[in-house]
Design an enzyme around this catalytic site. Sequence first.
Site, PDB file in Angstrom:
ATOM      1  N   ARG A   1       0.683  -1.213   0.064  1.00 17.15           N
ATOM      2  CA  ARG A   1       0.092  -0.069   0.010  1.00 17.15           C
ATOM      3  C   ARG A   1       0.849   1.303   0.042  1.00 17.15           C
ATOM      4  NH1 ARG A   1      -3.715   0.241   4.978  1.00 17.15           N
ATOM      5  NH2 ARG A   1      -4.619  -1.433   4.018  1.00 17.15           N
TER       6      ARG A   1
ATOM      7  N   SER B   1      -8.280  -0.160   0.161  1.00 19.62           N
ATOM      8  CA  SER B   1      -9.375  -0.579   1.362  1.00 19.62           C
ATOM      9  C   SER B   1      -9.866   0.685   1.818  1.00 19.62           C
ATOM     10  CB  SER B   1      -8.391  -1.261   2.289  1.00 19.62           C
ATOM     11  OG  SER B   1      -9.217  -1.842   3.356  1.00 19.62           O
ATOM     12  N   HIS B   2      -9.725   1.165   3.200  1.00 13.95           N
ATOM     13  CA  HIS B   2     -10.258   2.020   3.924  1.00 13.95           C
ATOM     14  C   HIS B   2      -9.731   3.458   3.888  1.00 13.95           C
ATOM     15  CE1 HIS B   2      -7.671   0.343   6.566  1.00 13.95           C
ATOM     16  NE2 HIS B   2      -7.604   1.358   7.332  1.00 13.95           N
TER      17      HIS B   2
ATOM     18  N   ASP C   1     -16.539  -1.014   4.692  1.00 14.11           N
ATOM     19  CA  ASP C   1     -15.192  -0.294   4.626  1.00 14.11           C
ATOM     20  C   ASP C   1     -15.079  -0.166   3.099  1.00 14.11           C
ATOM     21  OD1 ASP C   1     -14.092  -2.754   3.809  1.00 14.11           O
ATOM     22  OD2 ASP C   1     -12.184  -1.898   4.696  1.00 14.11           O
TER      23      ASP C   1
ATOM     24  N   ASP D   1     -13.483  -1.580   0.614  1.00 12.98           N
ATOM     25  CA  ASP D   1     -13.497  -2.411  -0.186  1.00 12.98           C
ATOM     26  C   ASP D   1     -14.383  -3.785   0.339  1.00 12.98           C
ATOM     27  OD1 ASP D   1     -11.653  -3.160   1.783  1.00 12.98           O
ATOM     28  OD2 ASP D   1     -10.242  -4.399   0.439  1.00 12.98           O
TER      29      ASP D   1
ATOM     30  N   ARG E   1     -14.746  -5.354   5.530  1.00 11.93           N
ATOM     31  CA  ARG E   1     -15.186  -5.102   6.840  1.00 11.93           C
ATOM     32  C   ARG E   1     -16.332  -4.606   7.135  1.00 11.93           C
ATOM     33  NH1 ARG E   1     -12.255  -1.514   9.893  1.00 11.93           N
ATOM     34  NH2 ARG E   1     -11.248  -0.390   7.998  1.00 11.93           N
TER      35      ARG E   1
ATOM     36  N   HIS F   1     -13.394  -7.496  10.407  1.00 12.47           N
ATOM     37  CA  HIS F   1     -13.358  -8.562   9.486  1.00 12.47           C
ATOM     38  C   HIS F   1     -13.932  -9.986  10.245  1.00 12.47           C
ATOM     39  CE1 HIS F   1     -10.029  -7.105   6.672  1.00 12.47           C
ATOM     40  NE2 HIS F   1      -9.407  -6.339   7.620  1.00 12.47           N
TER      41      HIS F   1
HETATM   42 ZN    ZN Z   1     -10.983  -3.352   3.696  1.00 13.27          ZN
END
Ligand code: ZN
Length: 461
Positions: free
Chosen positions: A16, A104-105, A238, A240, A243, A325
């Site tokens: 990332r 992701s978030h 979230d 993606d 979560r 998760h």
């Molecule tokens: Zn995520």
Amino acid sequence: MTEAINPQIFREYDIRGLVDKDLTQDSTERIGKGIGTYIRRNGGKTLTVGYDMRVSSIPFRDSLIRGINSTGCDVINIGMVPTPVAYFSLHHLKPDGGVMITGSHNPAEFNGFKVSHGLHSLYGERIQELRELIDRNDYELGMGKLRHESILEDYIQSICDLVKVSRSVKVVVDGGNGCFGIVGPKLLNRIGADITELYCEPDGNFPNHHPDPTVAKNMVDLIDKVKEEGAELGIGFDGDADRIGIVDEKGNIIWGDQLLMIFARDLLKRKPGATVVGEVKCSQNLFKDIEKHGGTAVMSAAGHSLIKKKMQETNALLAGEMSGHICFADDYYGFDDAIYAACRILQIVASSKKKISEMLTDVPKTAATPEIRVDCPDDRKFEIVRELTENFRKQYDVIDLDGVRVNFKNGWALIRASNTQPVIVFRFEANNADQLDVIISLVRKAISKYEPIVTLGKGLC
Ligand SMILES: [Zn+2]
């Protein structure tokens, strides 16, 4: 001479970095070459590639695929999908691995890659092996093929076949302008939910709120809408959609460990004795409640890759984290899928005589802090936590599988170095507020010798 890629983007559970700085057309093509090479040297040949709705995801998809193909690895482009659909592709299309392009978030200026080999996420040393390949420019050569295959309909249908919801539940869903909107509303409608949508249009600039449902301020709009609509619950996702965050009908947030408790109780009715995995940040109530309902409770290190690993090792049927998760392996594949988890909570709410706010009223009340994140330099954090572990061990019962969880007479304290940031994480829980104060004071005293490198501020609870 190629420019070195920032080594810090190769993190514990994923790759990332900042778009245009760490992640460019050039670096992402080389990451593709690294991943393709890794898969080929481990006997594989085909990868699925999915991507989220970030502005940078489409250009990175193209450069990544170019890199992968140049190693002789074939790519199946599964399109814009949530992360769980990319995981689903590993089971459904049976490639040798997969890559999900997602930040992701994280805010819009970030992006990243979640890499799987076989059915499992690459993490820890495997990600470092990948970095070393890329550093050495040590790539396989070949001419891989590219084809497209949409699996969204197969994903929807397979969940509809698995989860039957006995009546229509009134629910508000907040997609956070992330990946949930790509498939989630259609799926929830198909299983018969009565949904009100908030921010379900995928928009990588996240114009409404940050797509992280574990942070209370991101749940404000969802809470308001649940109350306004008189909905039975609210569900946030979230960026993606791996979560989940839940709000009850009164607008109270149900935290990750409480949600896991609800899922565990439901599971244990059907699968007596099943093993359920929680992590070191979860309330002691969770572990006690699993045992009380006839299950086997296992504590894991924190991190979605690690809870999934622990789940396989212990043949657990359910695992989860404070961060939302949640992984089901009773009727599902055992990966973290917040859209599937949403269907499961709707199933529970539909068949229960209780409102969701009433489901855990028998759980003993405790006093707890949220996760407290304290700055500490990367080169000191692990050593400090190790020293604290040894000091506490002399006097108390400690669990040292991920930082240290110190068990006191009336509660516990967690001290762990973050794997992803220059931070030490603390959490405290006790039978009541006075005892919580006592425990915090004990820990504050123990860390006072590290000030000002680590400072546990006042007013924590
Ligand atoms: Zn995520």
